[in-house]
Scaffold this active site. Sequence first.
Site, short mmCIF file in Angstrom:
data_model
loop_
_atom_site.label_atom_id
_atom_site.label_comp_id
_atom_site.label_asym_id
_atom_site.label_seq_id
_atom_site.Cartn_x
_atom_site.Cartn_y
_atom_site.Cartn_z
CD GLU A 121 4.08 6.43 -12.58
OE1 GLU A 121 4.98 5.91 -11.88
OE2 GLU A 121 2.89 6.08 -12.51
CD GLU A 132 5.06 5.80 -5.20
OE1 GLU A 132 4.23 4.90 -4.99
OE2 GLU A 132 5.25 6.30 -6.34
#
Length: 436
Positions: free
Chosen positions: A240, A351
Site C-alpha cells: 500500500e 479508508e
Amino acid sequence: MLTHNKTKHRYSFLNTNPNMSSSSSSSSSISSKSLFIFTFVCTMFLFVSVGESVLINETRFKPMEELKKLRRVRAHLKKINKPSVKTIQSPDGDLIDCVVSHLQPAFDHPKLRGQRPLEPPSERPKGHNSSDEIFESIQLWEESNELCPDGTIPIRRTTEKDILRANSLKRFGRKIRGVRHDTMNDGHEHAVGFVNGDRYYGAKASMNVWSPAVTEPYEFSLSQLWVISGSFGHDLNTIEAGWQVSPVLYGDGYPRFFTYWTTDAYQTTGCYNLLCSGFVQTNNRIAIGAAISPRSSYKGRQFDIGVMIWKDPKHGHWWLQFGSGMLIGYWPSFLFSHLQKHASMIQFGGEIVNSRSRGHHTNTQMGSGHFAHEGYGKAAYFRNLQVVDWGNSLLPLTNLHLLADHPHCYSIKAGKNNVWGNYIYYGGPGRNAGCQ
C-alpha cells in the site's frame, strides 16, 4: 459524639436494673468503654498500616513498571533510529536523519543483512509517461533547502512520544486491521474502486492531497493504492502507498506520504514506512512518513501526488515510484507468499476508522470531507487509473467496480475521459443527518 451517646444510654439502662449494684454498674461500663476504645485503636492502626503498605507498594512498583516500559521504548528507538551523518530540522518539527543507505532498518532482516540496496530496474512499465503529473506536492522538510547527501536516505526520526501514543509497543507502526469487503461492523470504512479476476503486476494513479479532519486520537483517514493477493483472512498479502492523516502515528493532522505492507493480514508482519525491516529505500530526496505540502483547497487549486507500484520482471521485487518518475525503493519478493507471483486485486480510494467513541458515527472526514457528486475542486479524486499486465505494460481499466460500504457517510463515483482516463471521485464528511 455518637459513641458518647450510646455509652450514656447504656448507663441509664444498667442503673435501672435492681439486681445490680452501683459499683458493678460502674465497673461494667468502664470495662465496656475500654474494650471499645481498644478495638477502635486496633482497627485504626490496622487501617493505617494497610494504607501505608499499599502506598509504599504503589510508590515502589508503579515507577518500576514505568521504568521498564521506558527502557523497552528506548531500546526500540535505538533499533529503528539509525545513526545519521546529518540531521535536518523540518518546519513542522520533524527531524529528518540522513542515514547511510545500507544501514537503514531494512537491512536488519536476516535475508538482507550485510547486503546493499539494489540498482533501479533498467525498464519501467511500458506506457509510463511522467508528463501527466501536472501539479505536484512536495514535502514540508524540503523547505529547509537542505538535502541528504548521496549514499544516504532521509528517515523521519521516531520519538518516545510517537511510541507512547500507541496502544502498545508491539502494535506500534502497525495497522490494527486492514482492507476487507465485509466492513460493516469493524470500524474501518471504505470508498474504493477495484479490479479483480485477473493477474496484476502493478498499478498506477495520481491522487489529490487534502487535510481531512480526524476527530478522535486513534482514528485515521487515508487515500491510497492497494496491491492485493491472497484471501481476506489470515494469508492476505498487501502493498500500500498513498497519503494519510494519523494523529496516533505522527502526533498531528498533516497529510503524510506513507507505505505499508503485510503478508498475514496485518497480524504479525509488516509495518508503516521504515518502522520495521522490509521496505528498502533507495532515494535520498523523499522521506517516507514526512508531511506533504502544499495541499488541495476547496474550490481552489488541486495538488496531486503520483504513485506507481510494479513488479520488476527481472528480479521479482515490487518497486515504488513517487511523483514524476522518482523511484523510492522496493519491497523484496521474499517478504511475501502470494505476491511473490502476482496480485489478484487492485484497489484505489479512501479508508477511515470510525471508533464510535461518543456513541455515534465519527466526524472524521475522508478525502476533502465532501461527497463524490460534488466533483472537481470540491471532492477528492484519483485519476489516470491503470494496471500493469504480465508483459510489463500499463493498461487502462476495463472492469472497474465501486464499493462504498457506508454510502451515506462516504460516497464514490467513477468516470472516464480522454484527459484523465479512468477516474474516481470519493469521500465525505462522516457524521451527518444520513450517517449516524
